[in-house]
Design a protein around this motif. Structure first.
Motif, PDB file in Angstrom:
ATOM      1  N   GLY A  35       0.833  -1.198   0.000  1.00  0.00           N
ATOM      2  CA  GLY A  35       0.000   0.000   0.000  1.00  0.00           C
ATOM      3  C   GLY A  35       0.865   1.243   0.000  1.00  0.00           C
ATOM      4  N   MET A  36       0.206   2.379  -0.007  1.00  0.00           N
ATOM      5  CA  MET A  36       0.945   3.640  -0.064  1.00  0.00           C
ATOM      6  C   MET A  36       1.727   3.895   1.228  1.00  0.00           C
ATOM      7  SD  MET A  36       1.567   5.601  -2.396  1.00  0.00           S
ATOM      8  CE  MET A  36       2.379   7.119  -2.695  1.00  0.00           C
ATOM      9  N   ALA A  37       1.159   3.568   2.380  1.00  0.00           N
ATOM     10  CA  ALA A  37       1.868   3.784   3.648  1.00  0.00           C
ATOM     11  C   ALA A  37       3.126   2.929   3.722  1.00  0.00           C
ATOM     12  CB  ALA A  37       0.949   3.484   4.824  1.00  0.00           C
ATOM     13  N   GLY A  38       3.038   1.677   3.303  1.00  0.00           N
ATOM     14  CA  GLY A  38       4.210   0.801   3.293  1.00  0.00           C
ATOM     15  C   GLY A  38       5.243   1.241   2.280  1.00  0.00           C
ATOM     16  N   THR A  39       4.772   1.759   1.156  1.00  0.00           N
ATOM     17  CA  THR A  39       5.678   2.256   0.122  1.00  0.00           C
ATOM     18  C   THR A  39       6.469   3.443   0.654  1.00  0.00           C
ATOM     19  OG1 THR A  39       4.220   1.500  -1.639  1.00  0.00           O
ATOM     20  CG2 THR A  39       5.783   3.253  -2.197  1.00  0.00           C
ATOM     21  N   ILE A  40       5.786   4.381   1.276  1.00  0.00           N
ATOM     22  CA  ILE A  40       6.465   5.560   1.822  1.00  0.00           C
ATOM     23  C   ILE A  40       7.411   5.159   2.951  1.00  0.00           C
ATOM     24  CG2 ILE A  40       6.103   7.726   3.088  1.00  0.00           C
ATOM     25  CD1 ILE A  40       3.598   8.121   1.289  1.00  0.00           C
ATOM     26  N   ALA A  41       6.993   4.204   3.779  1.00  0.00           N
ATOM     27  CA  ALA A  41       7.872   3.730   4.857  1.00  0.00           C
ATOM     28  C   ALA A  41       9.133   3.093   4.283  1.00  0.00           C
ATOM     29  CB  ALA A  41       7.125   2.744   5.741  1.00  0.00           C
ATOM     30  N   SER A  42       8.974   2.276   3.253  1.00  0.00           N
ATOM     31  CA  SER A  42      10.140   1.644   2.620  1.00  0.00           C
ATOM     32  C   SER A  42      11.064   2.683   2.010  1.00  0.00           C
ATOM     33  CB  SER A  42       9.690   0.680   1.520  1.00  0.00           C
ATOM     34  OG  SER A  42       8.937  -0.363   2.051  1.00  0.00           O
ATOM     35  N   TRP A  43      10.471   3.657   1.342  1.00  0.00           N
ATOM     36  CA  TRP A  43      11.265   4.682   0.677  1.00  0.00           C
ATOM     37  C   TRP A  43      12.017   5.538   1.685  1.00  0.00           C
ATOM     38  CZ3 TRP A  43      10.128  10.161   0.022  1.00  0.00           C
ATOM     39  CH2 TRP A  43      10.998  10.789  -0.874  1.00  0.00           C
ATOM     40  N   THR A  44      11.360   5.954   2.756  1.00  0.00           N
ATOM     41  CA  THR A  44      12.036   6.812   3.739  1.00  0.00           C
ATOM     42  C   THR A  44      13.144   6.061   4.478  1.00  0.00           C
ATOM     43  OG1 THR A  44      10.309   6.391   5.379  1.00  0.00           O
ATOM     44  CG2 THR A  44      10.099   8.389   4.057  1.00  0.00           C
ATOM     45  N   MET A  45      13.072   4.733   4.477  1.00  0.00           N
ATOM     46  CA  MET A  45      14.125   3.940   5.119  1.00  0.00           C
ATOM     47  C   MET A  45      15.443   4.063   4.346  1.00  0.00           C
ATOM     48  SD  MET A  45      14.118  -0.145   5.955  1.00  0.00           S
ATOM     49  CE  MET A  45      13.862  -0.625   4.256  1.00  0.00           C
ATOM     50  N   VAL A  46      15.383   4.101   3.030  1.00  0.00           N
ATOM     51  CA  VAL A  46      16.607   4.124   2.220  1.00  0.00           C
ATOM     52  C   VAL A  46      16.967   5.514   1.688  1.00  0.00           C
ATOM     53  CG1 VAL A  46      16.429   1.702   1.547  1.00  0.00           C
ATOM     54  CG2 VAL A  46      15.343   3.444   0.123  1.00  0.00           C
ATOM     55  N   TYR A  47      16.014   6.420   1.680  1.00  0.00           N
ATOM     56  CA  TYR A  47      16.216   7.720   1.033  1.00  0.00           C
ATOM     57  C   TYR A  47      17.390   8.536   1.584  1.00  0.00           C
ATOM     58  CZ  TYR A  47      15.291  12.278  -1.009  1.00  0.00           C
ATOM     59  OH  TYR A  47      15.415  13.466  -1.671  1.00  0.00           O
ATOM     60  N   PRO A  48      17.580   8.657   2.892  1.00  0.00           N
ATOM     61  CA  PRO A  48      18.696   9.498   3.363  1.00  0.00           C
ATOM     62  C   PRO A  48      20.055   9.068   2.807  1.00  0.00           C
ATOM     63  CG  PRO A  48      17.216   9.026   5.171  1.00  0.00           C
ATOM     64  CD  PRO A  48      16.760   8.173   4.020  1.00  0.00           C
ATOM     65  N   PHE A  49      20.330   7.777   2.803  1.00  0.00           N
ATOM     66  CA  PHE A  49      21.598   7.316   2.252  1.00  0.00           C
ATOM     67  C   PHE A  49      21.640   7.543   0.742  1.00  0.00           C
ATOM     68  CE2 PHE A  49      24.297   4.253   0.131  1.00  0.00           C
ATOM     69  CZ  PHE A  49      25.499   4.447   0.784  1.00  0.00           C
ATOM     70  N   LEU A  50      20.527   7.290   0.061  1.00  0.00           N
ATOM     71  CA  LEU A  50      20.497   7.447  -1.388  1.00  0.00           C
ATOM     72  C   LEU A  50      20.754   8.886  -1.801  1.00  0.00           C
ATOM     73  CD1 LEU A  50      17.482   5.176  -2.404  1.00  0.00           C
ATOM     74  CD2 LEU A  50      19.920   4.616  -2.409  1.00  0.00           C
ATOM     75  N   ILE A  51      20.147   9.849  -1.125  1.00  0.00           N
ATOM     76  CA  ILE A  51      20.331  11.243  -1.511  1.00  0.00           C
ATOM     77  C   ILE A  51      21.767  11.699  -1.220  1.00  0.00           C
ATOM     78  CG2 ILE A  51      19.443  12.325   0.610  1.00  0.00           C
ATOM     79  CD1 ILE A  51      18.773  13.594  -2.930  1.00  0.00           C
ATOM     80  N   ALA A  52      22.307  11.270  -0.085  1.00  0.00           N
ATOM     81  CA  ALA A  52      23.687  11.649   0.254  1.00  0.00           C
ATOM     82  C   ALA A  52      24.679  11.015  -0.716  1.00  0.00           C
ATOM     83  CB  ALA A  52      24.010  11.236   1.689  1.00  0.00           C
ATOM     84  N   SER A  53      24.544   9.722  -0.954  1.00  0.00           N
ATOM     85  CA  SER A  53      25.481   9.056  -1.865  1.00  0.00           C
ATOM     86  C   SER A  53      25.269   9.528  -3.298  1.00  0.00           C
ATOM     87  CB  SER A  53      25.350   7.538  -1.766  1.00  0.00           C
ATOM     88  OG  SER A  53      24.078   7.118  -2.187  1.00  0.00           O
ATOM     89  N   GLY A  54      24.018   9.765  -3.674  1.00  0.00           N
ATOM     90  CA  GLY A  54      23.733  10.263  -5.021  1.00  0.00           C
ATOM     91  C   GLY A  54      24.387  11.606  -5.271  1.00  0.00           C
TER      92      GLY A  54
END
Length: 169
Positions: free
Chosen positions: A119-138
């Motif tokens: 669902g959308m809540a799980g999708t956002i939870a999954s995304w926010t779990m990896v996003y900080p590292f992805l944006i910094a490394s990106g």
């Protein structure tokens, strides 16, 4: 499809940057999901899983890179901030590029892979779990590899944006 001239230059830069970025994004996301408690024995971070993730994120990244002028937005922001130093302008323009590309690629791919099951809540939870590292490394990867991609694109396309006349306003 031609790889010559200004259009070819942009296409080549987009392609090189997406291969590099999407490889890193794909590896990190798969590695993170593989190491969630309970997932250790599942076949998540496999060569096939990596390839599928790379192709999916590359397709999304190429689309975004072709239709969203993120680097131009970054250059405009650097100009609006009156940053005359080339290094400073590069840092600002790449920040905008990384924000647009990493956010778009990571969120769209997370949505594609999770919305039906989590669902959308799980999708956002999954995304926010990896996003900080992805944006910094990106940001770091784009900061380093963009000038190299532009040099390669200049050599392949025969177009040098530094030697091109400035467009009239």
């Amino acid at each position: 499809m031609t790889f010559k001239g200004p259009g070819g230059f942009g296409r080549i830069v987009n392609c090189i940057m997406n291969v590099i970025m999407c490889a890193i994004l794909s590896f990190y996301v798969l590695w993170t999901v593989q190491h969630i408690p309970g997932n250790e024995a599942l076949p998540i971070l496999t060569p096939l899983g990596f390839f599928v993730s790379l192709v999916e994120s590359f397709c999304v990244g190429m689309f975004i890179g072709d239709f969203v002028p993120a680097l131009a937005w970054g250059n405009k922001l650097a100009a609006a901030l009156h940053i005359k130093n080339k290094v400073g302008a590069h840092f600002v323009s790449v920040a905008v590029l990384a924000l647009v590309m990493v956010t778009s690629i990571s969120f769209i791919c997370t949505w594609l892979n999770n919305v039906q099951t989590a669902g959308m809540a799980g999708t956002i939870a999954s995304w926010t779990m990896v996003y900080p590292f992805l944006i910094a490394s990106g940001y770091i990867v784009e900061l380093i590899s963009l000038p190299l991609a532009m040099k390669a694109a200049t050599a392949i396309s025969g177009f040098d944006p530094k030697a091109a006349p400035a467009p009239e306003a």
